[in-house]
Design a protein around this motif. Sequence first.
Motif, mmCIF file in Angstrom:
data_model
loop_
_atom_site.group_PDB
_atom_site.id
_atom_site.type_symbol
_atom_site.label_atom_id
_atom_site.label_comp_id
_atom_site.label_asym_id
_atom_site.label_seq_id
_atom_site.Cartn_x
_atom_site.Cartn_y
_atom_site.Cartn_z
ATOM 1 N N MET A 122 0.841 -1.174 0.000
ATOM 2 C CA MET A 122 0.000 0.000 0.000
ATOM 3 C C MET A 122 0.890 1.241 0.000
ATOM 4 O O MET A 122 1.950 1.265 0.614
ATOM 5 C CB MET A 122 -0.915 0.003 1.224
ATOM 6 C CG MET A 122 -1.858 1.163 1.230
ATOM 7 S SD MET A 122 -3.165 1.092 2.465
ATOM 8 C CE MET A 122 -2.260 1.104 3.968
ATOM 9 N N VAL A 123 0.442 2.280 -0.703
ATOM 10 C CA VAL A 123 1.130 3.565 -0.731
ATOM 11 C C VAL A 123 0.113 4.658 -0.410
ATOM 12 O O VAL A 123 -1.081 4.505 -0.646
ATOM 13 C CB VAL A 123 1.797 3.866 -2.086
ATOM 14 C CG1 VAL A 123 2.853 2.835 -2.420
ATOM 15 C CG2 VAL A 123 0.784 3.973 -3.188
ATOM 16 N N THR A 124 0.635 5.753 0.115
ATOM 17 C CA THR A 124 -0.215 6.900 0.423
ATOM 18 C C THR A 124 0.157 8.038 -0.504
ATOM 19 O O THR A 124 1.323 8.428 -0.577
ATOM 20 C CB THR A 124 -0.038 7.333 1.883
ATOM 21 O OG1 THR A 124 -0.400 6.241 2.732
ATOM 22 C CG2 THR A 124 -0.899 8.540 2.205
ATOM 23 N N GLU A 125 -0.823 8.523 -1.211
ATOM 24 C CA GLU A 125 -0.665 9.729 -2.022
ATOM 25 C C GLU A 125 -1.031 10.899 -1.119
ATOM 26 O O GLU A 125 -2.097 10.898 -0.497
ATOM 27 C CB GLU A 125 -1.605 9.689 -3.221
ATOM 28 C CG GLU A 125 -1.690 10.998 -3.965
ATOM 29 C CD GLU A 125 -2.966 11.145 -4.778
ATOM 30 O OE1 GLU A 125 -3.034 12.123 -5.534
ATOM 31 O OE2 GLU A 125 -3.892 10.310 -4.661
ATOM 32 N N LEU A 126 -0.156 11.878 -1.048
ATOM 33 C CA LEU A 126 -0.444 13.080 -0.284
ATOM 34 C C LEU A 126 -0.420 14.255 -1.247
ATOM 35 O O LEU A 126 0.614 14.554 -1.853
ATOM 36 C CB LEU A 126 0.577 13.289 0.831
ATOM 37 C CG LEU A 126 0.324 14.478 1.742
ATOM 38 C CD1 LEU A 126 -1.017 14.330 2.472
ATOM 39 C CD2 LEU A 126 1.447 14.617 2.739
ATOM 40 N N ALA A 127 -1.565 14.896 -1.410
ATOM 41 C CA ALA A 127 -1.687 16.056 -2.290
ATOM 42 C C ALA A 127 -1.961 17.282 -1.437
ATOM 43 O O ALA A 127 -2.827 17.252 -0.563
ATOM 44 C CB ALA A 127 -2.812 15.848 -3.293
ATOM 45 N N ILE A 128 -1.218 18.346 -1.690
ATOM 46 C CA ILE A 128 -1.425 19.619 -1.007
ATOM 47 C C ILE A 128 -1.955 20.608 -2.031
ATOM 48 O O ILE A 128 -1.332 20.828 -3.070
ATOM 49 C CB ILE A 128 -0.121 20.131 -0.372
ATOM 50 C CG1 ILE A 128 0.403 19.104 0.629
ATOM 51 C CG2 ILE A 128 -0.351 21.486 0.293
ATOM 52 C CD1 ILE A 128 1.787 19.413 1.168
ATOM 53 N N LEU A 129 -3.119 21.158 -1.740
ATOM 54 C CA LEU A 129 -3.768 22.104 -2.638
ATOM 55 C C LEU A 129 -3.949 23.433 -1.913
ATOM 56 O O LEU A 129 -4.346 23.456 -0.746
ATOM 57 C CB LEU A 129 -5.147 21.591 -3.059
ATOM 58 C CG LEU A 129 -5.175 20.270 -3.809
ATOM 59 C CD1 LEU A 129 -5.518 19.149 -2.859
ATOM 60 C CD2 LEU A 129 -6.184 20.329 -4.912
ATOM 61 N N THR A 130 -3.690 24.518 -2.615
ATOM 62 C CA THR A 130 -3.858 25.856 -2.057
ATOM 63 C C THR A 130 -4.938 26.586 -2.846
ATOM 64 O O THR A 130 -4.854 26.695 -4.073
ATOM 65 C CB THR A 130 -2.536 26.641 -2.126
ATOM 66 O OG1 THR A 130 -1.540 25.907 -1.417
ATOM 67 C CG2 THR A 130 -2.689 28.018 -1.507
ATOM 68 N N ALA A 131 -5.940 27.072 -2.132
ATOM 69 C CA ALA A 131 -7.064 27.768 -2.761
ATOM 70 C C ALA A 131 -6.613 29.069 -3.406
ATOM 71 O O ALA A 131 -5.655 29.707 -2.964
ATOM 72 C CB ALA A 131 -8.133 28.065 -1.719
ATOM 73 N N LEU A 132 -7.323 29.440 -4.433
ATOM 74 C CA LEU A 132 -7.135 30.765 -5.008
ATOM 75 C C LEU A 132 -7.572 31.798 -3.969
ATOM 76 O O LEU A 132 -8.387 31.480 -3.091
ATOM 77 C CB LEU A 132 -7.955 30.902 -6.289
ATOM 78 C CG LEU A 132 -7.521 29.987 -7.443
ATOM 79 C CD1 LEU A 132 -8.490 30.103 -8.604
ATOM 80 C CD2 LEU A 132 -6.099 30.324 -7.890
ATOM 81 N N PRO A 133 -7.049 33.007 -4.031
ATOM 82 C CA PRO A 133 -7.391 34.019 -3.038
ATOM 83 C C PRO A 133 -8.911 34.168 -2.849
ATOM 84 O O PRO A 133 -9.657 34.283 -3.829
ATOM 85 C CB PRO A 133 -6.773 35.300 -3.596
ATOM 86 C CG PRO A 133 -5.614 34.819 -4.417
ATOM 87 C CD PRO A 133 -6.090 33.520 -5.021
ATOM 88 N N GLY A 134 -9.322 34.116 -1.589
ATOM 89 C CA GLY A 134 -10.737 34.264 -1.251
ATOM 90 C C GLY A 134 -11.577 33.028 -1.465
ATOM 91 O O GLY A 134 -12.785 33.053 -1.224
ATOM 92 N N GLY A 135 -10.968 31.927 -1.901
ATOM 93 C CA GLY A 135 -11.746 30.746 -2.250
ATOM 94 C C GLY A 135 -11.556 29.545 -1.354
ATOM 95 O O GLY A 135 -11.876 28.425 -1.753
ATOM 96 N N ALA A 136 -11.058 29.751 -0.143
ATOM 97 C CA ALA A 136 -10.753 28.619 0.734
ATOM 98 C C ALA A 136 -11.979 27.773 1.050
ATOM 99 O O ALA A 136 -11.939 26.544 0.946
ATOM 100 C CB ALA A 136 -10.105 29.107 2.020
ATOM 101 N N ASP A 137 -13.065 28.405 1.442
ATOM 102 C CA ASP A 137 -14.262 27.634 1.805
ATOM 103 C C ASP A 137 -14.837 26.906 0.599
ATOM 104 O O ASP A 137 -15.264 25.753 0.699
ATOM 105 C CB ASP A 137 -15.312 28.533 2.446
ATOM 106 C CG ASP A 137 -14.892 29.028 3.818
ATOM 107 O OD1 ASP A 137 -14.065 28.347 4.476
ATOM 108 O OD2 ASP A 137 -15.374 30.093 4.233
ATOM 109 N N GLU A 138 -14.814 27.560 -0.541
ATOM 110 C CA GLU A 138 -15.330 26.932 -1.764
ATOM 111 C C GLU A 138 -14.484 25.719 -2.142
ATOM 112 O O GLU A 138 -15.017 24.666 -2.504
ATOM 113 C CB GLU A 138 -15.362 27.947 -2.905
ATOM 114 C CG GLU A 138 -16.000 27.411 -4.165
ATOM 115 C CD GLU A 138 -16.071 28.429 -5.281
ATOM 116 O OE1 GLU A 138 -16.678 28.096 -6.315
ATOM 117 O OE2 GLU A 138 -15.513 29.541 -5.148
ATOM 118 N N LEU A 139 -13.163 25.843 -2.050
ATOM 119 C CA LEU A 139 -12.302 24.698 -2.346
ATOM 120 C C LEU A 139 -12.567 23.571 -1.357
ATOM 121 O O LEU A 139 -12.653 22.411 -1.761
ATOM 122 C CB LEU A 139 -10.824 25.091 -2.327
ATOM 123 C CG LEU A 139 -9.844 23.942 -2.557
ATOM 124 C CD1 LEU A 139 -10.077 23.242 -3.898
ATOM 125 C CD2 LEU A 139 -8.403 24.437 -2.449
ATOM 126 N N GLY A 140 -12.690 23.892 -0.091
ATOM 127 C CA GLY A 140 -12.970 22.859 0.903
ATOM 128 C C GLY A 140 -14.250 22.096 0.593
ATOM 129 O O GLY A 140 -14.287 20.861 0.653
#
Length: 98
Positions: free
Chosen positions: A1-19
């Motif tokens: 088994m392997v774990t993929e770890l992806a880090i995503l950063t929201a566009l400015p002002g879009g944190a809640d929408e990305l979540g």
Amino acid sequence: MVTELAILTALPGGADELGRAIAAGVPHLRRHPDCRSVSVSRCLEEPGRFTVSVDWTSVEAHEQGFRSSPLFERWIGSIAGLFDPATLDTRHYEPYPA
């Protein structure tokens, strides 16, 4: 088994929408037969940063299996345009004895 770890950063002002979009897209990951588990975390210091951790049966199952499936298109479609692609960091990890 392997774990993929992806880090995503929201566009400015879009944190809640990305979540919300990540949460809505997680079922597409879970539907793939080689996906073992998925978890999502939001950064406390930088609320626009999220990690998506996916346990796959193998790197190949993720890169060739999932990424070539319609589920991948649905997953990407759910979050497209909501994060800064220049900051996307996706890596694979394996257990390490400790």
